[in-house]
Design a protein around this motif. Structure first.
Motif, mmCIF file in Angstrom:
data_model
loop_
_atom_site.group_PDB
_atom_site.id
_atom_site.type_symbol
_atom_site.label_atom_id
_atom_site.label_comp_id
_atom_site.label_asym_id
_atom_site.label_seq_id
_atom_site.Cartn_x
_atom_site.Cartn_y
_atom_site.Cartn_z
ATOM 1 N N UNK A 78 -14.724 -41.090 -9.944
ATOM 2 C CA UNK A 78 -15.230 -42.405 -9.549
ATOM 3 C C UNK A 78 -14.537 -43.492 -10.364
ATOM 4 N N UNK A 79 -14.452 -43.296 -11.674
ATOM 5 C CA UNK A 79 -13.810 -44.294 -12.533
ATOM 6 C C UNK A 79 -12.308 -44.395 -12.239
ATOM 7 N N UNK A 80 -11.645 -43.253 -12.070
ATOM 8 C CA UNK A 80 -10.213 -43.278 -11.751
ATOM 9 C C UNK A 80 -9.950 -43.975 -10.421
ATOM 10 N N UNK A 81 -10.818 -43.763 -9.444
ATOM 11 C CA UNK A 81 -10.662 -44.437 -8.151
ATOM 12 C C UNK A 81 -10.805 -45.939 -8.319
ATOM 13 N N UNK A 82 -11.755 -46.370 -9.133
ATOM 14 C CA UNK A 82 -11.899 -47.807 -9.439
ATOM 15 C C UNK A 82 -10.598 -48.336 -10.021
ATOM 16 N N UNK A 83 -10.022 -47.614 -10.973
ATOM 17 C CA UNK A 83 -8.806 -48.088 -11.639
ATOM 18 C C UNK A 83 -7.626 -48.214 -10.680
ATOM 19 N N UNK A 133 -10.699 -59.422 -9.998
ATOM 20 C CA UNK A 133 -10.859 -59.378 -11.445
ATOM 21 C C UNK A 133 -11.562 -58.080 -11.828
ATOM 22 N N UNK A 134 -11.173 -57.505 -12.952
ATOM 23 C CA UNK A 134 -11.857 -56.281 -13.375
ATOM 24 C C UNK A 134 -13.318 -56.565 -13.723
ATOM 25 N N UNK A 135 -14.169 -55.616 -13.460
ATOM 26 C CA UNK A 135 -15.568 -55.761 -13.841
ATOM 27 C C UNK A 135 -16.023 -54.630 -14.752
ATOM 28 N N UNK A 136 -15.121 -53.679 -15.024
ATOM 29 C CA UNK A 136 -15.378 -52.613 -15.988
ATOM 30 C C UNK A 136 -14.234 -52.641 -16.993
ATOM 31 N N UNK A 140 -21.866 -49.349 -11.007
ATOM 32 C CA UNK A 140 -22.745 -50.393 -11.511
ATOM 33 C C UNK A 140 -23.160 -50.130 -12.948
ATOM 34 N N UNK A 141 -23.446 -48.869 -13.255
ATOM 35 C CA UNK A 141 -23.770 -48.496 -14.634
ATOM 36 C C UNK A 141 -22.595 -48.785 -15.559
ATOM 37 N N UNK A 142 -21.387 -48.394 -15.132
ATOM 38 C CA UNK A 142 -20.200 -48.639 -15.963
ATOM 39 C C UNK A 142 -19.990 -50.133 -16.188
ATOM 40 N N UNK A 143 -20.224 -50.938 -15.156
ATOM 41 C CA UNK A 143 -20.072 -52.394 -15.295
ATOM 42 C C UNK A 143 -21.103 -52.948 -16.277
ATOM 43 N N UNK A 184 -19.007 -54.169 -19.822
ATOM 44 C CA UNK A 184 -18.685 -55.438 -19.138
ATOM 45 C C UNK A 184 -17.381 -56.019 -19.660
ATOM 46 N N UNK A 185 -16.735 -56.788 -18.833
ATOM 47 C CA UNK A 185 -15.516 -57.477 -19.234
ATOM 48 C C UNK A 185 -15.892 -58.819 -19.835
#
Length: 120
Positions: free
Chosen positions: A55-60, A69-72, A109-112, A116-117
């Protein structure tokens, strides 16, 4: 030959219609939490780590830096995966309103929330 092609086309269209009407099951947040709770079996841990990482890699790889803009923002050195997953399990337990929601979106959402950025 022409009749055979018409029949094949009709079968293909019907098959596509049936597949389009199938409900695709997605992993719920509660299902992910159940798999990720410790102590976990080696299989559960592998699934949990693999799911969270993907999930995180897909976001990246899908976020276009000029258009979104990045949110994580995970600062380095990053915390250990097991710590983040444990934090997610705790967070999800405190936020039961997300239990039946798709796990991938809730995990993002949890990662954000957790990473947070800051404003630049």
């Amino acid at each position: 030959m022409k009749k055979v092609l018409v029949v094949l086309a009709a079968l293909g269209a019907f098959s596509g219609l049936v597949q389009a009407q199938e409900k695709i099951q997605v992993l719920s947040t509660q299902e992910l939490v159940n798999v990720c709770k410790l102590p976990a079996s080696p299989e559960s841990r592998s699934f949990c780590v693999g799911y969270a990482t993907s999930v995180y890699d897909t976001y990246l790889v899908t976020r276009h830096p000029q258009r979104a803009k990045p949110f994580i923002c995970v600062k380095q050195p990053a915390p250990q995966r097991d710590v983040v997953i444990g934090d997610f399990v705790k967070w999800a337990g405190e936020n039961q309103q997300f239990a039946d929601k798709p796990a991938a979106g809730v995990f993002l959402g949890f990662l954000a929330d957790r990473f947070p950025c800051g404003k630049k």
